[in-house]
Scaffold this motif. Structure first.
Motif, PDB file in Angstrom:
ATOM      1  N   ALA A  14      33.835  34.414-112.125  1.00 37.11           N
ATOM      2  CA  ALA A  14      32.654  35.130-111.635  1.00 37.11           C
ATOM      3  C   ALA A  14      32.607  35.107-110.110  1.00 37.11           C
ATOM      4  CB  ALA A  14      31.391  34.492-112.209  1.00 37.11           C
ATOM      5  N   ASN A  15      32.216  36.249-109.534  1.00 32.21           N
ATOM      6  CA  ASN A  15      32.189  36.360-108.070  1.00 32.21           C
ATOM      7  C   ASN A  15      31.014  37.207-107.592  1.00 32.21           C
ATOM      8  OD1 ASN A  15      33.330  35.867-105.443  1.00 32.21           O
ATOM      9  ND2 ASN A  15      34.096  37.968-105.443  1.00 32.21           N
ATOM     10  N   SER A  16      29.937  37.259-108.382  1.00 34.35           N
ATOM     11  CA  SER A  16      28.825  38.154-108.068  1.00 34.35           C
ATOM     12  C   SER A  16      28.072  37.760-106.804  1.00 34.35           C
ATOM     13  CB  SER A  16      27.845  38.210-109.252  1.00 34.35           C
ATOM     14  OG  SER A  16      27.442  36.903-109.626  1.00 34.35           O
ATOM     15  N   HIS A  17      28.290  36.532-106.317  1.00 31.88           N
ATOM     16  CA  HIS A  17      27.628  36.086-105.086  1.00 31.88           C
ATOM     17  C   HIS A  17      28.629  35.762-103.978  1.00 31.88           C
ATOM     18  CE1 HIS A  17      23.883  35.855-107.339  1.00 31.88           C
ATOM     19  NE2 HIS A  17      24.498  35.124-108.246  1.00 31.88           N
ATOM     20  N   GLY A  18      29.905  36.107-104.213  1.00 27.95           N
ATOM     21  CA  GLY A  18      30.930  35.802-103.219  1.00 27.95           C
ATOM     22  C   GLY A  18      31.440  34.372-103.289  1.00 27.95           C
ATOM     23  N   GLN A  19      31.191  33.695-104.409  1.00 28.00           N
ATOM     24  CA  GLN A  19      31.538  32.276-104.529  1.00 28.00           C
ATOM     25  C   GLN A  19      33.033  31.996-104.581  1.00 28.00           C
ATOM     26  OE1 GLN A  19      29.798  34.165-106.853  1.00 28.00           O
ATOM     27  NE2 GLN A  19      29.814  33.169-108.866  1.00 28.00           N
ATOM     28  N   LEU A  20      33.850  33.033-104.760  1.00 31.82           N
ATOM     29  CA  LEU A  20      35.299  32.827-104.754  1.00 31.82           C
ATOM     30  C   LEU A  20      35.889  32.897-103.347  1.00 31.82           C
ATOM     31  CD1 LEU A  20      36.500  34.810-107.920  1.00 31.82           C
ATOM     32  CD2 LEU A  20      35.671  32.448-107.733  1.00 31.82           C
ATOM     33  N   ALA A  21      35.074  33.281-102.384  1.00 31.55           N
ATOM     34  CA  ALA A  21      35.508  33.315-100.968  1.00 31.55           C
ATOM     35  C   ALA A  21      36.693  34.236-100.727  1.00 31.55           C
ATOM     36  CB  ALA A  21      35.834  31.902-100.480  1.00 31.55           C
ATOM     37  N   VAL A  22      36.711  35.367-101.413  1.00 29.97           N
ATOM     38  CA  VAL A  22      37.808  36.332-101.229  1.00 29.97           C
ATOM     39  C   VAL A  22      37.376  37.493-100.329  1.00 29.97           C
ATOM     40  CG1 VAL A  22      38.997  35.745-103.354  1.00 29.97           C
ATOM     41  CG2 VAL A  22      37.204  37.496-103.408  1.00 29.97           C
ATOM     42  N   GLY A  23      36.260  37.329 -99.613  1.00 26.46           N
ATOM     43  CA  GLY A  23      35.831  38.326 -98.639  1.00 26.46           C
ATOM     44  C   GLY A  23      34.969  39.437 -99.187  1.00 26.46           C
ATOM     45  N   LYS A  24      34.557  39.313-100.449  1.00 25.17           N
ATOM     46  CA  LYS A  24      33.723  40.344-101.060  1.00 25.17           C
ATOM     47  C   LYS A  24      32.983  39.758-102.253  1.00 25.17           C
ATOM     48  CE  LYS A  24      37.358  41.894-104.235  1.00 25.17           C
ATOM     49  NZ  LYS A  24      38.168  43.019-104.740  1.00 25.17           N
ATOM     50  N   GLU A  25      31.922  40.457-102.672  1.00 27.87           N
ATOM     51  CA  GLU A  25      31.258  40.140-103.921  1.00 27.87           C
ATOM     52  C   GLU A  25      31.751  41.111-104.983  1.00 27.87           C
ATOM     53  OE1 GLU A  25      27.039  40.203-103.366  1.00 27.87           O
ATOM     54  OE2 GLU A  25      27.044  38.533-101.940  1.00 27.87           O
ATOM     55  N   SER A  26      31.996  40.613-106.188  1.00 29.81           N
ATOM     56  CA  SER A  26      32.479  41.451-107.287  1.00 29.81           C
ATOM     57  C   SER A  26      32.028  40.829-108.592  1.00 29.81           C
ATOM     58  CB  SER A  26      34.013  41.570-107.248  1.00 29.81           C
ATOM     59  OG  SER A  26      34.629  40.296-107.303  1.00 29.81           O
ATOM     60  N   GLU A  27      32.018  41.611-109.652  1.00 28.45           N
ATOM     61  CA  GLU A  27      31.600  41.096-110.951  1.00 28.45           C
ATOM     62  C   GLU A  27      32.477  39.930-111.379  1.00 28.45           C
ATOM     63  OE1 GLU A  27      29.646  40.410-114.488  1.00 28.45           O
ATOM     64  OE2 GLU A  27      29.029  41.590-112.748  1.00 28.45           O
ATOM     65  N   MET A  28      33.803  40.086-111.194  1.00 26.12           N
ATOM     66  CA  MET A  28      34.720  39.013-111.564  1.00 26.12           C
ATOM     67  C   MET A  28      36.096  39.270-110.979  1.00 26.12           C
ATOM     68  SD  MET A  28      35.792  39.866-115.500  1.00 26.12           S
ATOM     69  CE  MET A  28      34.774  41.187-116.118  1.00 26.12           C
ATOM     70  N   GLU A  29      36.874  38.222-110.947  1.00 30.02           N
ATOM     71  CA  GLU A  29      38.300  38.290-110.649  1.00 30.02           C
ATOM     72  C   GLU A  29      38.980  37.588-111.822  1.00 30.02           C
ATOM     73  OE1 GLU A  29      39.510  39.983-108.134  1.00 30.02           O
ATOM     74  OE2 GLU A  29      37.560  40.366-107.202  1.00 30.02           O
ATOM     75  N   ALA A  30      39.597  38.362-112.710  1.00 27.10           N
ATOM     76  CA  ALA A  30      40.078  37.838-113.983  1.00 27.10           C
ATOM     77  C   ALA A  30      41.437  37.144-113.886  1.00 27.10           C
ATOM     78  CB  ALA A  30      40.146  38.956-115.025  1.00 27.10           C
ATOM     79  N   VAL A  31      42.099  37.270-112.749  1.00 28.29           N
ATOM     80  CA  VAL A  31      43.351  36.544-112.506  1.00 28.29           C
ATOM     81  C   VAL A  31      43.229  35.850-111.154  1.00 28.29           C
ATOM     82  CG1 VAL A  31      44.783  38.100-113.880  1.00 28.29           C
ATOM     83  CG2 VAL A  31      44.435  38.561-111.446  1.00 28.29           C
ATOM     84  N   PRO A  32      44.004  34.806-110.906  1.00 33.02           N
ATOM     85  CA  PRO A  32      43.906  34.092-109.639  1.00 33.02           C
ATOM     86  C   PRO A  32      44.133  34.992-108.428  1.00 33.02           C
ATOM     87  CG  PRO A  32      45.132  32.799-111.229  1.00 33.02           C
ATOM     88  CD  PRO A  32      44.932  34.152-111.854  1.00 33.02           C
ATOM     89  N   VAL A  33      43.244  34.846-107.449  1.00 33.32           N
ATOM     90  CA  VAL A  33      43.295  35.612-106.201  1.00 33.32           C
ATOM     91  C   VAL A  33      43.439  34.619-105.051  1.00 33.32           C
ATOM     92  CG1 VAL A  33      42.076  37.226-104.708  1.00 33.32           C
ATOM     93  CG2 VAL A  33      41.835  37.403-107.196  1.00 33.32           C
TER      94      VAL A  33
END
Length: 348
Positions: A14-33
């Motif tokens: 889940a990345n709806s708040h930018g918690q993955l720190a990939v420079g954007k907010e998104s619903e999800m990143e289903a594979v490692p980024v």
């Protein structure tokens, strides 16, 4: 720094708040980024996640934050989300060196190497323990907590906190069925480890016994067979409604709810008996999110299982996994961490 020394950081889920720190907010990143690690000033010691935010602690005691910030849980003196990691100024910790960090749903904590406690984010339900919610309902910068003893560890549930002292006393504060009066202190036999779910908690005493308290709707408190594992548990972990531990010999045992495969059994029925997770290799690290899990083998492979609605398991799918599956990564994991519905892994 870490990229140049052969280390890379990856995140998924889940990345709806930018918690993955990939420079954007998104619903999800289903594979490692891959995550940009230029923010790091030293190697990574610990990674932890909350409902929608992430904290990283490096080996020099610096703390970095990203993601959801509606309650100030990033500690950056505002309520703006961040989609890249940002360092908390050392001044906010009064120059103290941080030894460990913890994330709640929308709260955060740090314990210094000298046992001092800082907390920030939501105190709406009294998560700050010794600071009344009427006095301070939330804080967007770390607040020093007047704990009566030196603190060794903090564990968060959804709306409560568990604070373990170096003397082995345990304090619980907040809103949960395991804290019926809003505050609870356990003292007596020294407690050496703690983990907590939504409405239950698991702890280990100095004798090696594993004890459980709180809600048991999904058998998350286990049964009498826990006595068989006395002095065998190295690390305790909890999800919302399930529990587990890593043994001294590198095995994982889980029990509780299995609706999404979060205890790694084939049936979706809840289980009270601690059940071994089917992994062929010795495990050196393991973490539980709200309803998914991650473990790292002795050789550095990463496996995930459980709830996968937001790509939590990193396998490119959203179907739940009822048994561990290896995550495809371009290297071996050194440090891992999870949030409610996402994962991080530092690889070499």
């Amino acid at each position: 720094m870490c990229d140049s020394s052969g280390k890379s950081l990856f995140a998924w889920g889940a990345n709806s708040h930018g918690q993955l720190a990939v420079g954007k907010e998104s619903e999800m990143e289903a594979v490692p980024v891959r995550v940009d690690t230029s923010f790091l000033e030293a190697d990574v010691r610990q990674i932890c996640g909350g409902g929608g935010h992430t904290l990283i602690l490096d080996t020099t005691g610096q703390v970095y934050a990203c993601g959801w910030n509606n309650r100030g849980q990033l500690g950056l003196n505002d309520e703006e989300n961040r989609s890249i990691f940002t360092k908390l100024p050392q001044e906010v910790f009064r120059g103290r060196k941080i030894g460990s960090i913890a994330c709640g749903w929308d709260s955060s904590a740090a314990v210094t190497v000298d046992g001092e406690l800082f907390m920030w984010g939501s105190n709406q339900f009294g998560q700050f323990c010794w600071i009344n919610t009427k006095e301070l309902s939330e804080s967007n910068t770390p607040t020093m907590i007047p704990a009566p003893q030196r603190v060794s560890k903090v564990a968060f549930g959804l709306r409560h906190a568990c604070i373990l002292t170096e003397d082995g006393d345990l304090y619980l504060s907040g809103k949960s069925k395991c804290v019926p009066e809003g505050f609870l202190r356990l003292a007596g036999e020294k407690i050496t480890d703690i983990s907590t779910g939504q409405h239950h908690f698991v702890y280990r005493t100095i004798s090696g016994a594993i004890q459980t308290r709180g809600d048991n709707k999904f058998n998350q408190l286990g049964d009498d067979s826990l006595e068989e594992f006395k002095s065998k548990a190295a690390e305790l972990r909890c999800g919302w409604t399930h529990s587990g531990f890593l043994t001294n010999t590198g095995e994982i045992f889980l029990w509780g709810r299995n609706s999404y495969g979060q205890i790694g059994q084939h049936s979706d029925a809840s289980v009270a008996i601690p059940s071994p997770l089917s992994v062929q290799e010795e495990i050196r690290e393991f973490h539980l999110g709200s309803e998914h899990g991650l473990c790292v083998t002795k050789s550095g492979d990463v496996l995930t299982w459980g709830w996968n609605e937001h790509g939590n398991c990193g396998n490119g799918d959203t179907r739940d996994l009822f048994k561990p599956q290896k995550v495809s990564l371009p290297g071996k994991c050194r440090v891992a961490g999870v949030g409610a519905g996402f994962c991080f892994c530092l690889i070499t």
